[in-house]
Design an enzyme around this catalytic site. Structure first.
Site, PDB file in Angstrom:
ATOM      1  N   ASP A  51      46.446  -0.640  72.003  1.00  0.00           N
ATOM      2  CA  ASP A  51      46.640  -0.248  70.775  1.00  0.00           C
ATOM      3  C   ASP A  51      46.814  -1.960  69.601  1.00  0.00           C
ATOM      4  O   ASP A  51      48.152  -2.203  68.776  1.00  0.00           O
ATOM      5  CB  ASP A  51      47.755  -0.086  70.328  1.00  0.00           C
ATOM      6  CG  ASP A  51      48.195   1.255  72.060  1.00  0.00           C
ATOM      7  OD1 ASP A  51      47.490   1.129  71.902  1.00  0.00           O
ATOM      8  OD2 ASP A  51      48.856   1.154  72.552  1.00  0.00           O
ATOM      9  N   ASN A 191      50.695  18.590  73.511  1.00  0.00           N
ATOM     10  CA  ASN A 191      51.240  17.542  72.886  1.00  0.00           C
ATOM     11  C   ASN A 191      51.780  16.439  71.918  1.00  0.00           C
ATOM     12  O   ASN A 191      53.179  15.970  71.913  1.00  0.00           O
ATOM     13  CB  ASN A 191      50.838  16.124  74.478  1.00  0.00           C
ATOM     14  CG  ASN A 191      49.732  16.962  75.656  1.00  0.00           C
ATOM     15  OD1 ASN A 191      49.107  16.799  75.752  1.00  0.00           O
ATOM     16  ND2 ASN A 191      50.688  16.354  76.627  1.00  0.00           N
ATOM     17  N   GLU A 228      46.768  11.313  68.108  1.00  0.00           N
ATOM     18  CA  GLU A 228      47.601  10.288  68.395  1.00  0.00           C
ATOM     19  C   GLU A 228      47.150   8.841  67.110  1.00  0.00           C
ATOM     20  O   GLU A 228      45.960   8.846  66.654  1.00  0.00           O
ATOM     21  CB  GLU A 228      48.050   9.468  69.052  1.00  0.00           C
ATOM     22  CG  GLU A 228      47.294   8.723  70.232  1.00  0.00           C
ATOM     23  CD  GLU A 228      47.733   8.896  72.081  1.00  0.00           C
ATOM     24  OE1 GLU A 228      48.795   9.283  72.085  1.00  0.00           O
ATOM     25  OE2 GLU A 228      47.280   8.173  72.364  1.00  0.00           O
TER      26      GLU A 228
END
Length: 465
Positions: A51, A191, A228
Site C-alpha cells: 500500500d 465487501n 478499494e
C-alpha cells in the site's frame, strides 16, 4: 502534460521529417536512457512495504509511508530523490496501543501536506477484533514528518455508517477538499465500494457520501467483491481515480474512474468506470497482484510516476494478507495523445525503458505485432512500444522487449523479428537528437523505417522518448 508536449520537449522542437546533423556539441547533449525514462529502475524500490504512498516533493524531499507486514505501526522515511527512499532511514512515528481501540491491524497509511501541517490517514482495527477496521487521522505541525514527536491523534473519521472502512485519500480541486475511501455499506452485498465526500477539515466530512463505484465486473469480484485503494490524479481537464479490485493475491488489479474536471465530483453520474482493468498481473515479467497505488512526480517536475505494490511470485502459502512480500515499486506513467493515462504492464527488473520513433514519423512508435516490428500511431497498448537497451560490451547492445523480456530484436535471413533466441547486436550512433541503430555484425546496415515496417538498410534516425 500529454505525450505530445512531452515529446516536443524531448525533441527540442524538431519538426516532423527534420533531422539535425550531428555535431560534437549535440552529441554531448544527448539525453541518456535514464534521463529519457525519468524514473529510477530499482525494482523493487522498497521490500515488504505494501500500500505504498510517496508524497510530491516538498522542500526538496520526498516522503514515503506504507503498510508493514506486522500491521502494528506507521513508518515514514524521507529522501531527496525517489531512488533515495530505498535506503533512507525509516522512522516509526506511531504504534498501535497494546489494547482496545486501534489495537488491531494498522493498514494503508497515506501522508498529506494540508494548510502547513502534515496529516496521516490510516485504517485500524481493534485489539479484540483486528478486522473492525475504521479510518483515523494523525496530525503533525512539525516541519519534518519523520519526527515522531510531532504526531498527535485527531481521531476517527465519522462516516454515514459505522462499518468496515479504509483506504482514505484526500485531494483538493477547484477550491474544495475531498475525501475518497472504501467502505462496506450495510445494504449492499459486496465487501467494499468507493465513496466521495467534501471535507470541512482534514479530519471531518462536510457532505454526505456519494457512492461512485461498486464491484460488479468480473475482474472486480475475484475472491472478494472489492473496490478499494483509491488514488487521484488531475490532468488534461479530467480527474482520474484509480482503485484496486478483487482479492489481494495474483488476481488483484487496478481499475480507473474518470470525471470531467468541471463536473460536480459529488454526483455519481460524473464518474465513468473503464470497462477493463488498467493494470494487471504479468507472468512474463514476474509481477503478480499489482495494486493499491499512489502517484507522485519525478525529480524533473514533469514525469508522472506510478507507485504500487506487487509480488514477484504467484503461489502463496496461507492467507495472502499475511504474505509479507508485497514490495513497493515505481515506474513511469505515460499519457496518450487524447490525454488519458497509459499504464502498460508492471515491468520487471532491468534498466531504463525507451520508446523509439522514426524521425520521418515522430508521432508514431516502433511496436511489436506478434513477432514483427511495425511502426504505428500510439494506441492504448503501451507495453508493445517499450524496449530496453541491454548489454553494452564494446558498445554492442541488444534491444529487449519490456512486456516479453525473454524476446529480443533479431535479424533472421534479413527480416527484423522480435523473438527468443540469440539477440542481434546493435550500436547506437548519435545523430542529432536521435540515434542510428547500426548492426554490430555489419556496420553498413542499420535498422530503418519503410512503409510502416522496420527493416534493415541505409541509416535512418530514431528518436528516443
Amino acid at each position: 502534460m500529454n505525450d505530445i508536449s512531452r515529446r516536443t520537449l524531448l525533441l527540442g522542437g524538431v519538426g516532423a521529417g527534420v533531422v539535425l546533423a550531428a555535431s560534437p556539441a549535440q552529441a554531448r547533449k544527448a539525453r541518456t536512457d535514464a534521463q529519457i525514462y525519468g524514473v529510477t529502475t530499482r525494482n523493487p524500490l522498497i521490500e515488504q512495504r505494501a500500500d505504498p504512498f510517496i508524497t510530491p516533493r516538498h522542500r526538496g524531499r520526498y516522503y514515503f509511508t506504507g503498510s508493514v507486514p506486522e500491521y502494528d505501526r506507521i513508518v515514514v522515511r524521507g529522501a531527496t530523490t525517489i531512488d533515495g527512499l530505498a535506503t533512507a532511514a525509516e522512522s516509526v512515528v506511531w504504534r498501535r496501543p497494546a489494547t482496545g481501540k486501534m489495537g488491531g491491524h494498522i493498514w494503508a497509511p497515506e501522508l498529506h501536506r494540508i494548510d502547513g501541517k502534515w496529516y496521516i490517514y490510516f485504517a485500524a482495527g481493534d485489539s479484540d477484533d483486528v478486522f473492525r477496521i475504521r479510518m483515523y487521522v494523525l496530525e503533525s505541525a512539525a516541519a519534518d514528518p519523520t519526527d515522531p514527536a510531532g504526531w498527535t491523534l485527531k481521531g476517527q473519521i465519522a462516516t454515514e455508517w459505522e462499518s468496515f472502512s479504509l483506504d482514505a485519500t484526500t485531494f483538493a480541486h477547484r477550491g474544495r477538499r475531498y475525501l475518497v475511501w472504501a467502505q462496506s455499506e450495510p445494504e449492499i452485498a459486496v465487501n467494499t465500494s468507493l465513496y466521495i465526500a467534501e471535507m470541512s477539515s482534514p479530519w471531518a466530512l462536510k457532505s454526505k457520501p456519494t457512492r461512485i463505484a461498486t464491484p460488479t465486473k468480473s475482474w472486480e469480484i475475484q475472491g472478494f467483491k472489492v473496490n478499494e485503494g483509491p488514488a487521484v490524479l488531475i490532468r488534461n481537464g479530467r480527474v482520474f481515480l484509480t482503485f484496486s479490485a478483487s482479492a489481494t493475491d495474483a488476481r488483484y488489479c487496478m481499475g480507473l474512474l474518470t470525471a470531467d474536471a468541471r463536473a460536480d465530483l459529488l454526483a455519481n453520474s460524473s464518474w465513468t468506470k473503464s470497462p477493463d482493468p488498467v493494470f494487471v498481473t504479468r507472468p512474463e515479467t514476474d509481477r503478480y497482484g499489482p495494486g493499491h497505488n499512489s502517484f507522485t512526480v519525478a525529480e524533473d517536475g514533469v514525469t508522472d510516476v506510478l507507485v504500487y505494490h506487487a509480488r514477484d511470485y504467484r503461489d502463496i502459502t496461507g492467507d495472502p494478507l499475511y504474505d509479507p512480500n508485497r514490495h513497493t515499486r515505481v515506474q513511469r506513467l505515460y499519457w496518450h495523445p487524447d490525454g488519458t493515462p497509459l499504464f502498460g504492464v508492471p515491468v520487471g527488473a532491468g534498466g531504463p525503458i525507451v520508446r523509439l520513433s522514426p524521425a520521418d514519423t515522430p508521432r508514431q512508435f516502433i511496436t511489436h505485432d506478434g513477432t514483427a516490428l511495425v511502426v504505428r500511431p500510439p494506441d492504448h497498448a503501451l507495453a508493445t512500444t517499450q524496449f530496453r537497451f541491454v548489454g553494452g560490451a564494446g558498445g554492442v547492445e541488444h534491444l529487449q522487449s519490456v512486456d516479453f523480456p525473454d524476446r529480443h530484436v533479431r535479424i533472421v535471413d534479413g527480416v527484423v523479428l522480435l523473438e527468443a533466441g540469440t539477440p542481434t547486436g546493435f550500436r547506437r550512433v548519435p545523430r542529432g537528437r536521435g540515434v542510428h541503430l547500426q548492426l554490430a555484425e555489419d556496420p553498413t546496415r542499420y535498422l530503418r523505417h519503410r512503409n510502416g515496417v522496420v527493416v534493415t538498410g541505409a541509416a535512418s534516425v530514431f528518436l528516443l522518448s
